[in-house]
Design an enzyme around this catalytic site. Structure first.
Site, short mmCIF file in Angstrom:
data_model
loop_
_atom_site.label_atom_id
_atom_site.label_comp_id
_atom_site.label_asym_id
_atom_site.label_seq_id
_atom_site.Cartn_x
_atom_site.Cartn_y
_atom_site.Cartn_z
N ALA A 164 0.65 -0.87 -0.10
CA ALA A 164 0.28 -0.05 0.06
C ALA A 164 0.75 1.01 0.02
O ALA A 164 1.92 0.77 0.45
CB ALA A 164 -1.35 0.11 1.02
N GLY A 195 0.47 -4.60 1.28
CA GLY A 195 -0.29 -4.98 0.10
C GLY A 195 -0.23 -5.63 -1.51
O GLY A 195 -0.85 -6.39 -1.78
N GLU A 211 -0.48 -8.86 -0.80
CA GLU A 211 -1.84 -9.35 -0.27
C GLU A 211 -2.59 -9.60 -1.66
O GLU A 211 -3.76 -10.40 -1.60
CB GLU A 211 -1.83 -8.95 0.58
CG GLU A 211 -1.65 -8.91 2.22
CD GLU A 211 -2.01 -7.68 2.83
OE1 GLU A 211 -1.68 -6.50 2.80
OE2 GLU A 211 -2.90 -8.42 4.05
N GLU A 254 4.89 -5.14 7.24
CA GLU A 254 4.17 -4.16 7.88
C GLU A 254 4.50 -3.82 8.99
O GLU A 254 4.83 -2.70 10.19
CB GLU A 254 2.35 -4.53 8.16
CG GLU A 254 1.58 -3.98 6.45
CD GLU A 254 1.73 -5.08 5.64
OE1 GLU A 254 2.85 -6.64 5.90
OE2 GLU A 254 1.26 -6.07 4.64
#
Ligand code: HXC
Length: 257
Positions: A65, A108, A111, A131
């Site tokens: 992200a 992300g 993911e 993260e």
């Protein structure tokens, strides 16, 4: 004019979707996720597409992200449907998604690869959930999908250390389907996607739904879903064509009906 965040190509019945923020290693900001979900939904509706490849470019599939966008976020931005609505839209795509990963698939990015149905990696790929190094945890499915995919111990190790794993490790751990030299990544993804895209679309759709349910339901419920899906396919022309073609010793011509 701003460059598009997502590039789209077609190769026969295969849609190729490329993340396009190479300067920030394809960091997934909200505009990119929205465009991605829009493009995937459009391909999902297009009956001339049978399989979709999702890929990055340069050094990354996606490095996660967008941290600069996320840094000052308020807690409730992430709770409820608002922030993750576009992720949900990606997850709900009914056609098979193949992630073709070269370079970083972090946070992300990993993911997003795990939202796909099959992952093919170049030898350069690195998969990780860093993260924890930012003071948070995976938020788009990492703790759940990674654990289902590689098991508790390995998911713990990846998520608690933040250390990435290599493509070979990811293969060995069962996170990905295969590893190829970088120059083979797109041809390999394309030939697999083409093979799937030739198959009867309704059977492909039901197979994907049934397999995803294996991760979400009890065995009893999953078997029930499978049985219903299997039965439903006997209402299709493609079932008759597929079985008649076998009996008549010819190649089946599927119509998606
Ligand atoms: C914003 C990012 C970024 C990211 C890289 N960049 N990753 N920007 N968000 N996730 C930017 C850098 O700031 C830099 O911009 C440019 O991309 C190139 O990156 P470098 O760091 O200079 O490259 P390199 O030294 O090769 O290191 C590559 C890297 C590193 C190891 C991948 O960039 C990195 O650690 N990135 C962050 C990875 C991460 O923590 N991902 C998880 C995010 S949280 P400038 O302007 O300096 O050139 C997350 C939560 C998901 O994903 C849950 C909700 C969706």
């Amino acid at each position: 004019m701003d460059e598009p965040l997502i590039l789209v190509e077609r190769e026969g019945r295969v849609g190729i979707v490329r993340l396009n923020r190479p300067r920030v290693l394809n960091a997934l900001n909200t505009s990119l996720m929205k465009e991605l979900a829009d493009v995937l939904e459009e391909m999902d509706r297009d009956e001339n597409i049978g399989c979709i490849i999702l890929t990055g470019q340069g050094k990354a599939f996606a490095a996660g992200a967008d941290i600069s966008e996320m840094a000052d976020a308020a807690p409730f931005q992430f709770v409820g449907n608002a922030y993750f609505a576009d992720w949900q839209r990606v997850r709900r795509v009914e056609k098979p998604l193949i992630a073709a990963v070269a370079g970083y698939a972090l946070g992300g990015g990993n993911e997003l690869a795990m939202c796909c149905d099959i992952i093919i990696a170049a030898e350069t790929a690195r998969f990780g959930q860093p993260e924890i190094l930012l003071g948070v945890i995976p938020g788009a499915g990492g703790t759940q999908r990674l654990t289902r995919s590689v098991g508790k111990g390995k998911a713990m190790e990846m998520i608690l250390t933040g250390d990435p794993i290599t493509a070979e490790e990811a293969l060995d751990w069962g996170l990905i389907n295969r590893v190829v030299p970088p120059e083979q990544l797109e041809p390999e993804a394309l030939s697999l996607a083409q093979k799937i895209a030739e198959k009867p679309p309704l059977a492909v759709k039901m197979a994907k739904q049934a397999i995803l349910r294996a991760q979400e339901m009890s065995l009893e419920q999953g078997l029930h879903f499978e049985q219903l899906a299997f039965g439903m396919l006997f209402s299709t022309e493609d079932q008759r064509e597929g079985m008649n073609a076998f009996i008549e010793k010819r190649k089946a011509q599927f119509k998606g009906k």
